[in-house]
Motif scaffolding. Structure first.
Motif, PDB file in Angstrom:
ATOM      1  N   UNK A  37       0.737  -1.163  -0.008  1.00 16.51           N
ATOM      2  CA  UNK A  37       0.082  -0.093   0.047  1.00 16.51           C
ATOM      3  C   UNK A  37       0.842   1.243   0.165  1.00 16.51           C
ATOM      4  N   UNK A  38       0.380   2.356  -0.417  1.00 14.23           N
ATOM      5  CA  UNK A  38       1.028   3.532  -0.307  1.00 14.23           C
ATOM      6  C   UNK A  38       0.100   4.503   0.375  1.00 14.23           C
ATOM      7  N   UNK A  39       0.839   5.642   1.342  1.00 16.24           N
ATOM      8  CA  UNK A  39       0.318   6.427   1.909  1.00 16.24           C
ATOM      9  C   UNK A  39       0.883   7.793   1.914  1.00 16.24           C
ATOM     10  N   UNK A  40       0.435   8.823   2.362  1.00 16.73           N
ATOM     11  CA  UNK A  40       0.998  10.329   2.371  1.00 16.73           C
ATOM     12  C   UNK A  40       1.686  10.341   3.695  1.00 16.73           C
ATOM     13  N   UNK A  41       2.673  11.427   3.832  1.00 19.65           N
ATOM     14  CA  UNK A  41       3.114  11.904   5.257  1.00 19.65           C
ATOM     15  C   UNK A  41       3.015  13.453   4.865  1.00 19.65           C
ATOM     16  N   UNK A  42       2.725  14.196   5.793  1.00 22.25           N
ATOM     17  CA  UNK A  42       2.557  15.651   5.721  1.00 22.25           C
ATOM     18  C   UNK A  42       3.290  16.207   6.903  1.00 22.25           C
ATOM     19  N   UNK A  43       4.175  17.125   6.720  1.00 21.32           N
ATOM     20  CA  UNK A  43       5.123  17.718   7.688  1.00 21.32           C
ATOM     21  C   UNK A  43       4.250  19.045   8.266  1.00 21.32           C
ATOM     22  N   UNK A  44       3.451  18.961   8.932  1.00 22.73           N
ATOM     23  CA  UNK A  44       2.615  20.022   9.469  1.00 22.73           C
ATOM     24  C   UNK A  44       2.705  19.783  11.172  1.00 22.73           C
ATOM     25  N   UNK A  62      -3.788   8.429   5.419  1.00 21.93           N
ATOM     26  CA  UNK A  62      -4.291   7.248   4.576  1.00 21.93           C
ATOM     27  C   UNK A  62      -5.484   8.120   3.842  1.00 21.93           C
ATOM     28  N   UNK A  63      -5.342   8.209   2.600  1.00 21.55           N
ATOM     29  CA  UNK A  63      -6.039   8.932   1.626  1.00 21.55           C
ATOM     30  C   UNK A  63      -7.052   8.117   0.845  1.00 21.55           C
ATOM     31  N   UNK A  64      -6.918   6.690   1.110  1.00 25.33           N
ATOM     32  CA  UNK A  64      -7.940   5.879   0.191  1.00 25.33           C
ATOM     33  C   UNK A  64      -8.983   5.545   0.821  1.00 25.33           C
ATOM     34  N   UNK A  65      -9.190   5.614   2.192  1.00 28.25           N
ATOM     35  CA  UNK A  65     -10.307   5.252   2.590  1.00 28.25           C
ATOM     36  C   UNK A  65     -11.094   6.571   3.218  1.00 28.25           C
ATOM     37  N   UNK A  66     -12.314   6.728   3.556  1.00 26.44           N
ATOM     38  CA  UNK A  66     -13.051   7.751   3.899  1.00 26.44           C
ATOM     39  C   UNK A  66     -12.621   7.976   5.437  1.00 26.44           C
ATOM     40  N   UNK A  67     -12.815   9.132   5.869  1.00 26.42           N
ATOM     41  CA  UNK A  67     -12.702   9.736   7.196  1.00 26.42           C
ATOM     42  C   UNK A  67     -11.500   9.809   7.925  1.00 26.42           C
ATOM     43  N   UNK A  68     -10.389   9.374   7.304  1.00 26.60           N
ATOM     44  CA  UNK A  68      -9.026   9.510   7.866  1.00 26.60           C
ATOM     45  C   UNK A  68      -8.397  10.887   7.833  1.00 26.60           C
ATOM     46  N   UNK A  69      -7.794  11.134   8.658  1.00 23.32           N
ATOM     47  CA  UNK A  69      -7.191  12.734   8.606  1.00 23.32           C
ATOM     48  C   UNK A  69      -5.515  12.391   8.914  1.00 23.32           C
ATOM     49  N   UNK A  70      -4.771  13.344   8.640  1.00 21.12           N
ATOM     50  CA  UNK A  70      -3.466  13.209   8.940  1.00 21.12           C
ATOM     51  C   UNK A  70      -3.116  12.892  10.312  1.00 21.12           C
ATOM     52  N   UNK A  71      -2.456  11.903  10.578  1.00 17.87           N
ATOM     53  CA  UNK A  71      -2.082  11.453  11.913  1.00 17.87           C
ATOM     54  C   UNK A  71      -2.920  10.120  12.313  1.00 17.87           C
ATOM     55  N   UNK A  72      -3.960   9.957  11.465  1.00 19.89           N
ATOM     56  CA  UNK A  72      -4.845   8.670  11.596  1.00 19.89           C
ATOM     57  C   UNK A  72      -4.514   7.498  10.779  1.00 19.89           C
ATOM     58  N   UNK A  73      -4.151   6.418  10.994  1.00 23.33           N
ATOM     59  CA  UNK A  73      -3.887   5.324  10.339  1.00 23.33           C
ATOM     60  C   UNK A  73      -5.066   3.918  10.712  1.00 23.33           C
ATOM     61  N   UNK A  74      -5.642   3.168   9.689  1.00 21.61           N
ATOM     62  CA  UNK A  74      -6.343   2.144  10.241  1.00 21.61           C
ATOM     63  C   UNK A  74      -5.604   1.025  11.050  1.00 21.61           C
ATOM     64  N   UNK A  75      -6.053   0.505  12.067  1.00 21.95           N
ATOM     65  CA  UNK A  75      -5.256  -0.457  12.881  1.00 21.95           C
ATOM     66  C   UNK A  75      -4.926  -1.566  11.877  1.00 21.95           C
ATOM     67  N   UNK A  76      -5.403  -1.806  10.793  1.00 21.32           N
ATOM     68  CA  UNK A  76      -4.810  -2.953  10.017  1.00 21.32           C
ATOM     69  C   UNK A  76      -3.379  -2.804   9.213  1.00 21.32           C
TER      70      UNK A  76
END
Length: 90
Positions: A37-44, A62-76
């Motif tokens: 999988x690929x995700x983003x990181x943002x330096x803020x 995580x930008x491919x699933x709904x309702x995730x914001x920067x700093x949140x990743x699914x437990x999976x």
């Protein structure tokens, strides 16, 4: 379907990276061979899950699933040790 999903996820990650880079955000793409999988990181400034890369703190996003914001990743797939920074904008 597995590889098709991976390509679609990667395309979305690259598109969002390009948009945020255009607006001069310090952004990173992280890949995981383990999670495939690929995700983003943002330096803020902010709280949540992050990866440090060359002294910079990138909140993982995580930008491919709904309702995730920067700093949140699914437990999976939230084990940071499996994520590698492969591209940064700055």
């Amino acid at each position: 379907m597995g590889s098709e999903m991976c390509i679609r996820d990667s395309s979305r990650t690259v598109l969002i990276y390009a948009i945020l880079k255009h607006f001069r955000y310090d952004i990173a793409i992280l890949n995981s061979d383990y999670y495939r999988h690929s995700i983003l990181g943002i330096n803020i400034p902010g709280a949540g899950t992050y990866k440090t890369h060359y002294g910079k703190r990138y909140l993982l996003w995580e930008t491919t699933n709904k309702y995730f914001k920067a700093g949140d990743l699914p437990s999976t797939f939230n084990d940071v040790s499996y994520w590698n920074v492969v591209l940064t904008s700055k």
